[in-house]
Design an enzyme around this catalytic site. Structure first.
Site, PDB file in Angstrom:
ATOM      1  N   GLU A  43       0.878  -1.352   0.023  1.00  0.00           N
ATOM      2  CA  GLU A  43       0.049   0.212  -0.003  1.00  0.00           C
ATOM      3  C   GLU A  43       0.731   1.207  -0.096  1.00  0.00           C
ATOM      4  O   GLU A  43       1.803   1.399   0.866  1.00  0.00           O
ATOM      5  CB  GLU A  43      -0.878  -0.102   1.173  1.00  0.00           C
ATOM      6  CG  GLU A  43      -1.741   1.360   1.484  1.00  0.00           C
ATOM      7  CD  GLU A  43      -2.579   1.401   2.723  1.00  0.00           C
ATOM      8  OE1 GLU A  43      -2.457   2.497   3.309  1.00  0.00           O
ATOM      9  OE2 GLU A  43      -2.853   0.263   3.214  1.00  0.00           O
ATOM     10  N   THR A  64      -4.210   6.206   2.458  1.00  0.00           N
ATOM     11  CA  THR A  64      -4.226   7.562   2.957  1.00  0.00           C
ATOM     12  C   THR A  64      -5.189   8.437   1.994  1.00  0.00           C
ATOM     13  O   THR A  64      -4.684   9.441   1.547  1.00  0.00           O
ATOM     14  CB  THR A  64      -3.109   8.433   3.480  1.00  0.00           C
ATOM     15  OG1 THR A  64      -2.296   7.203   4.210  1.00  0.00           O
ATOM     16  CG2 THR A  64      -3.099   9.499   4.063  1.00  0.00           C
ATOM     17  N   LYS A 100     -11.003  -1.461   7.256  1.00  0.00           N
ATOM     18  CA  LYS A 100      -9.974  -1.254   8.055  1.00  0.00           C
ATOM     19  C   LYS A 100     -10.278  -0.831   9.387  1.00  0.00           C
ATOM     20  O   LYS A 100     -10.778  -0.011   9.685  1.00  0.00           O
ATOM     21  CB  LYS A 100      -8.917  -0.183   7.293  1.00  0.00           C
ATOM     22  CG  LYS A 100      -7.623  -0.270   8.194  1.00  0.00           C
ATOM     23  CD  LYS A 100      -6.520   0.842   7.242  1.00  0.00           C
ATOM     24  CE  LYS A 100      -6.906   2.112   7.628  1.00  0.00           C
ATOM     25  NZ  LYS A 100      -5.600   2.935   7.034  1.00  0.00           N
TER      26      LYS A 100
END
Length: 215
Positions: free
Chosen positions: A42, A71, A131
């Site tokens: 990621e 993000t 998440k």
């Protein structure tokens, strides 16, 4: 596609999170992680040159590494990341517009959630996994508690996961964990100690394999 990618993630159980690495080290870092057994990367969008790095890694590793964007704070950022080649989108928060946009594009999206309400809303909107962040601050047993009533929701534990507690959190039933600085150590990278990154990756992968056998 989404379930297939989630199944692959469930098999490997680790997303290595690249955030703020020194400029120009992306390929070496990715190669070191891959050598250590990591298969999901990621790239956080607050990393310098993130979009270019996503494109480069996607081309260089040609499917051997699954490259996602993290993000992601807006639909605009999600669109830019997908255009750059991101295979999945991760956000630190739950934003209905981001989830809806990614699903419309056919790209897996795993939004950040903390409360049971957010987890249910994200799942009902169509997110294939959520998440749970920041699990380190919440405490690993939070996963155990929340999975009591919400065991049907695939969860990715991120924030505070390390070599000492990864087996515990996997034992509680999460599909995977996100590992940032505890694995992708920017100090080691700055010093060019890529073999140490590989060694760390192998240690985490061994813990995962141990939890599968014994957990």
């Amino acid at each position: 596609m989404e379930q297939s990618l989630l199944q692959q993630l469930e098999d490997h159980k680790i997303i290595a999170i690249i955030r703020g690495i020194p400029s120009g080290t992306g390929n070496e870092v990715a190669a070191a992680l891959y050598k250590g057994g990591i298969r999901f990367l990621e790239i956080t969008l607050n990393t310098e040159g993130a979009l270019e790095l996503i494109s480069n890694l996607k081309e260089n590793f040609d499917g051997d590494l699954k490259i996602g964007a993290g993000t992601v704070l807006s639909v605009e950022e999600a669109a830019a990341a997908i255009d750059a080649g991101a295979e999945y989108i991760v956000s630190p928060h739950f934003d209905e517009e981001i989830v809806t946009y990614c699903l419309a594009k056919g790209v897996p999206v795993w939004p950040g959630t903390m409360t049971p309400t957010e987890m249910m809303r994200a799942t009902n909107l169509g997110a294939s996994a959520v998440k749970v962040f920041p699990v380190g601050a919440l405490g690993m047993k939070y996963i155990k508690d929340v999975r009591g009533p919400l065991g049907h929701i695939p969860m990715i534990a991120t924030g505070g996961v390390n070599l000492d507690n990864i087996e515990e959190v996997l034992h509680y039933g999460v599909k995977a964990v996100g590992l940032g600085g505890n694995l992708v150590n920017n100090k080691l990278i700055a010093e060019g100690k890529y073999e140490e990154i590989t060694r760390l990756a192998k240690a985490y992968v061994a813990k995962v394999e141990g939890s599968v056998v014994h957990g």
